[in-house]
Motif scaffolding. Structure first.
Motif, PDB file in Angstrom:
ATOM      1  N   UNK A 114     -58.801  16.731  16.636  1.00 27.35           N
ATOM      2  CA  UNK A 114     -59.983  16.976  15.795  1.00 27.35           C
ATOM      3  C   UNK A 114     -60.488  18.398  15.996  1.00 27.35           C
ATOM      4  N   UNK A 115     -60.509  18.854  17.245  1.00 20.36           N
ATOM      5  CA  UNK A 115     -60.976  20.215  17.519  1.00 20.36           C
ATOM      6  C   UNK A 115     -60.083  21.255  16.860  1.00 20.36           C
ATOM      7  N   UNK A 116     -58.763  21.096  16.971  1.00 15.71           N
ATOM      8  CA  UNK A 116     -57.851  22.068  16.374  1.00 15.71           C
ATOM      9  C   UNK A 116     -57.975  22.082  14.854  1.00 15.71           C
ATOM     10  N   UNK A 117     -58.180  20.899  14.245  1.00 13.41           N
ATOM     11  CA  UNK A 117     -58.332  20.835  12.790  1.00 13.41           C
ATOM     12  C   UNK A 117     -59.610  21.534  12.342  1.00 13.41           C
ATOM     13  N   UNK A 118     -60.722  21.213  12.986  1.00  9.85           N
ATOM     14  CA  UNK A 118     -62.000  21.791  12.583  1.00  9.85           C
ATOM     15  C   UNK A 118     -62.008  23.305  12.781  1.00  9.85           C
ATOM     16  N   UNK A 119     -61.557  23.760  13.953  1.00  6.82           N
ATOM     17  CA  UNK A 119     -61.546  25.206  14.223  1.00  6.82           C
ATOM     18  C   UNK A 119     -60.579  25.913  13.287  1.00  6.82           C
ATOM     19  N   UNK A 120     -59.385  25.323  13.074  1.00  6.62           N
ATOM     20  CA  UNK A 120     -58.404  25.949  12.205  1.00  6.62           C
ATOM     21  C   UNK A 120     -58.877  26.054  10.765  1.00  6.62           C
ATOM     22  N   UNK A 121     -59.521  24.990  10.250  1.00  8.15           N
ATOM     23  CA  UNK A 121     -60.017  25.009   8.873  1.00  8.15           C
ATOM     24  C   UNK A 121     -61.146  26.032   8.714  1.00  8.15           C
ATOM     25  N   UNK A 122     -62.063  26.087   9.678  1.00  8.39           N
ATOM     26  CA  UNK A 122     -63.165  27.047   9.581  1.00  8.39           C
ATOM     27  C   UNK A 122     -62.660  28.483   9.653  1.00  8.39           C
ATOM     28  N   UNK A 123     -61.722  28.753  10.571  1.00  6.53           N
ATOM     29  CA  UNK A 123     -61.164  30.105  10.650  1.00  6.53           C
ATOM     30  C   UNK A 123     -60.333  30.436   9.422  1.00  6.53           C
ATOM     31  N   UNK A 124     -59.596  29.443   8.908  1.00  5.83           N
ATOM     32  CA  UNK A 124     -58.810  29.679   7.694  1.00  5.83           C
ATOM     33  C   UNK A 124     -59.688  29.942   6.489  1.00  5.83           C
ATOM     34  N   UNK A 125     -60.821  29.261   6.411  1.00  6.13           N
ATOM     35  CA  UNK A 125     -61.755  29.517   5.314  1.00  6.13           C
ATOM     36  C   UNK A 125     -62.296  30.945   5.392  1.00  6.13           C
ATOM     37  N   UNK A 126     -62.651  31.367   6.607  1.00  2.75           N
ATOM     38  CA  UNK A 126     -63.158  32.731   6.771  1.00  2.75           C
ATOM     39  C   UNK A 126     -62.080  33.770   6.469  1.00  2.75           C
ATOM     40  N   UNK A 127     -60.826  33.492   6.881  1.00  2.00           N
ATOM     41  CA  UNK A 127     -59.738  34.438   6.635  1.00  2.00           C
ATOM     42  C   UNK A 127     -59.423  34.543   5.149  1.00  2.00           C
ATOM     43  N   UNK A 128     -59.465  33.414   4.427  1.00  3.08           N
ATOM     44  CA  UNK A 128     -59.199  33.456   2.991  1.00  3.08           C
ATOM     45  C   UNK A 128     -60.316  34.085   2.199  1.00  3.08           C
ATOM     46  N   UNK A 129     -61.545  33.926   2.672  1.00  3.98           N
ATOM     47  CA  UNK A 129     -62.684  34.497   1.966  1.00  3.98           C
ATOM     48  C   UNK A 129     -62.766  36.011   2.171  1.00  3.98           C
ATOM     49  N   UNK A 130     -62.451  36.458   3.386  1.00  6.10           N
ATOM     50  CA  UNK A 130     -62.476  37.892   3.696  1.00  6.10           C
ATOM     51  C   UNK A 130     -61.089  38.326   4.151  1.00  6.10           C
ATOM     52  N   UNK A 131     -60.219  38.551   3.188  1.00  2.00           N
ATOM     53  CA  UNK A 131     -58.850  38.957   3.493  1.00  2.00           C
ATOM     54  C   UNK A 131     -58.839  40.366   4.091  1.00  2.00           C
ATOM     55  N   UNK A 132     -58.014  40.536   5.119  1.00  2.00           N
ATOM     56  CA  UNK A 132     -57.929  41.814   5.800  1.00  2.00           C
ATOM     57  C   UNK A 132     -58.895  41.962   6.953  1.00  2.00           C
ATOM     58  N   UNK A 133     -59.739  40.954   7.197  1.00  2.00           N
ATOM     59  CA  UNK A 133     -60.685  41.021   8.303  1.00  2.00           C
ATOM     60  C   UNK A 133     -59.976  40.700   9.611  1.00  2.00           C
ATOM     61  N   UNK A 205     -51.461  25.208  20.290  1.00  2.00           N
ATOM     62  CA  UNK A 205     -50.171  25.000  19.629  1.00  2.00           C
ATOM     63  C   UNK A 205     -50.295  24.473  18.208  1.00  2.00           C
ATOM     64  N   UNK A 206     -51.470  24.007  17.806  1.00  2.00           N
ATOM     65  CA  UNK A 206     -51.604  23.412  16.474  1.00  2.00           C
ATOM     66  C   UNK A 206     -52.613  24.103  15.581  1.00  2.00           C
ATOM     67  N   UNK A 207     -53.443  24.990  16.121  1.00  2.00           N
ATOM     68  CA  UNK A 207     -54.485  25.605  15.314  1.00  2.00           C
ATOM     69  C   UNK A 207     -53.908  26.545  14.261  1.00  2.00           C
ATOM     70  N   UNK A 208     -52.747  27.144  14.551  1.00  2.00           N
ATOM     71  CA  UNK A 208     -52.159  28.106  13.619  1.00  2.00           C
ATOM     72  C   UNK A 208     -51.793  27.494  12.286  1.00  2.00           C
ATOM     73  N   UNK A 209     -51.259  26.271  12.283  1.00  2.00           N
ATOM     74  CA  UNK A 209     -50.872  25.631  11.035  1.00  2.00           C
ATOM     75  C   UNK A 209     -52.063  25.330  10.152  1.00  2.00           C
ATOM     76  N   UNK A 210     -53.137  24.802  10.745  1.00  2.00           N
ATOM     77  CA  UNK A 210     -54.339  24.521   9.953  1.00  2.00           C
ATOM     78  C   UNK A 210     -54.948  25.805   9.411  1.00  2.00           C
ATOM     79  N   UNK A 211     -54.956  26.826  10.229  1.00  2.00           N
ATOM     80  CA  UNK A 211     -55.563  28.090   9.820  1.00  2.00           C
ATOM     81  C   UNK A 211     -54.777  28.731   8.675  1.00  2.00           C
ATOM     82  N   UNK A 212     -53.454  28.770   8.784  1.00  2.00           N
ATOM     83  CA  UNK A 212     -52.629  29.375   7.745  1.00  2.00           C
ATOM     84  C   UNK A 212     -52.699  28.584   6.447  1.00  2.00           C
ATOM     85  N   UNK A 213     -52.622  27.252   6.549  1.00  2.00           N
ATOM     86  CA  UNK A 213     -52.684  26.434   5.344  1.00  2.00           C
ATOM     87  C   UNK A 213     -54.008  26.581   4.610  1.00  2.00           C
TER      88      UNK A 213
END
Length: 329
Positions: A114-133, A205-213
């Motif tokens: 649950x922690x990896x999913x929540x952190x990965x989704x929040x970071x992925x949302x921020x990365x997609x909203x501000x590309x290049x940050x 080991x799992x946060x990267x997939x959620x973040x990239x997706x």
């Protein structure tokens, strides 16, 4: 109601098929658990045919009973909550073994997932909203951690943070020498301390997939016409990001999270083997090594119900988040 009925009917059939495979697969494996137990008993004295028949009846593998009759008995026992007696933990019932080990696995790996999913989704949302940050630039590093074999990453962290710099303990679920299991503050603190390093390994080991997706889906969603329309209406960037972009971009991640959450029990084997954690994965390894049909079936049953239950809940949640799925049904 039609949508709900279709989903329940599908998962009922899937559950029956999984239970049937759960019954057949252990019996198709080489070896005989009765012979294994008799070999242990033979060290204490002679084994009579009556003893063999009693053990076969206890394990549900009578040689003079057809496979079909064993299958019916198996279903009847499941209906009454009787999972048999474990060979590896003889004479402890399988339900007792699962009840003692499952909370450890769910508490550690479930919380880490649950922690990896929540952190990965929040970071992925921020990365997609501000590309290049700077958040977007973290993705190659997190993706690299995901591509590293899990057991190697676990051993590396265990060596660095458990041996070289003894920040965390090397093994176990709690300090067996200073605390006793129970509802006490000292016990919970010991459990959290011993579970911190395995949880950290799972998250890394799992946060990267959620973040990239999530990042890629955010980029794709931001190019849709309804986002342009929302901007033309003068909506605030925060509302566009949360109510329009992120809500639609997270849908594929929710489906993937359901599958990963359902396999929490199955995915615990490597984690518990590396960290010597007293969970259900360790019990499954011991059951396979001892041809323990009853315990293997019990663990597989838990895995099956976890996967089906998680997917059913997410299917229903998906229908609430995206009503178009109900309309197509």
């Amino acid at each position: 109601m039609r949508y709900l009925g279709q989903k329940l009917a599908f998962y009922a059939v899937a559950c029956w098929a999984a239970l049937t495979l759960n019954f057949l697969i252990p019996r198709l494996m080489p070896g005989n658990p009765v012979d294994l137990m008799l070999s242990k008993l033979a060290t204490r004295g002679p084994v009579t045919p009556t003893t063999r028949a009693a053990i076969e009846a206890m394990l549900g593998t009578e040689s003079n009973v057809s496979l079909w009759r064993q299958y019916l008995t198996y279903l009847q026992q499941l209906g009454s909550g009787e999972l048999g007696t474990s060979i590896a933990y003889f004479p402890t019932p399988v339900s007792t073994v699962i009840g003692q080990t499952l909370p450890w696995t769910v508490g550690l790996i479930g919380l880490a997932a649950v922690m990896s999913f929540v952190i990965g989704v929040l970071l992925g949302r921020a990365a997609g909203w501000r590309r290049g940050s700077w958040v977007d630039n973290l993705i190659p590093f997190t993706t690299m951690l995901q591509s590293v074999p899990y057991f190697w990453l676990a051993l590396l962290l265990l060596f660095l943070l458990g041996s070289t710099w003894p920040v965390f303990p090397l093994s176990g679920g709690y300090d067996v020498y200073s605390v006793s299991p129970g509802f006490s503050l000292a016990f919970f603190q010991s459990v959290l301390y011993h579970g911190a390093l395995p949880a950290l390994t799972i998250v890394l080991s799992s946060i990267g997939g959620w973040m990239l997706g999530m990042r890629n889906m955010m980029v794709s969603t931001l190019s849709e016409d309804y986002i342009l329309t929302a901007e033309a209406k003068g909506l605030t960037p925060r509302r566009i990001r949360s109510r329009y972009a992120a809500r639609n971009a997270v849908l594929p991640s929710i489906s993937g999270f359901a599958i990963s959450l359902g396999f929490v029990v199955a995915g615990s084997i490597v984690t518990e083997a590396v960290f010597s954690y007293p969970g259900i994965g360790s019990a499954l390894l011991l059951a396979v090594g001892n041809n323990d049909y009853a315990l293997m079936q019990g663990v597989f049953l838990i895995i099956t119900l976890a996967v089906l239950g998680a997917n059913l809940l997410v299917d229903l949640l998906y229908g609430v988040i995206d009503p178009r799925t109900r309309a197509r049904s």
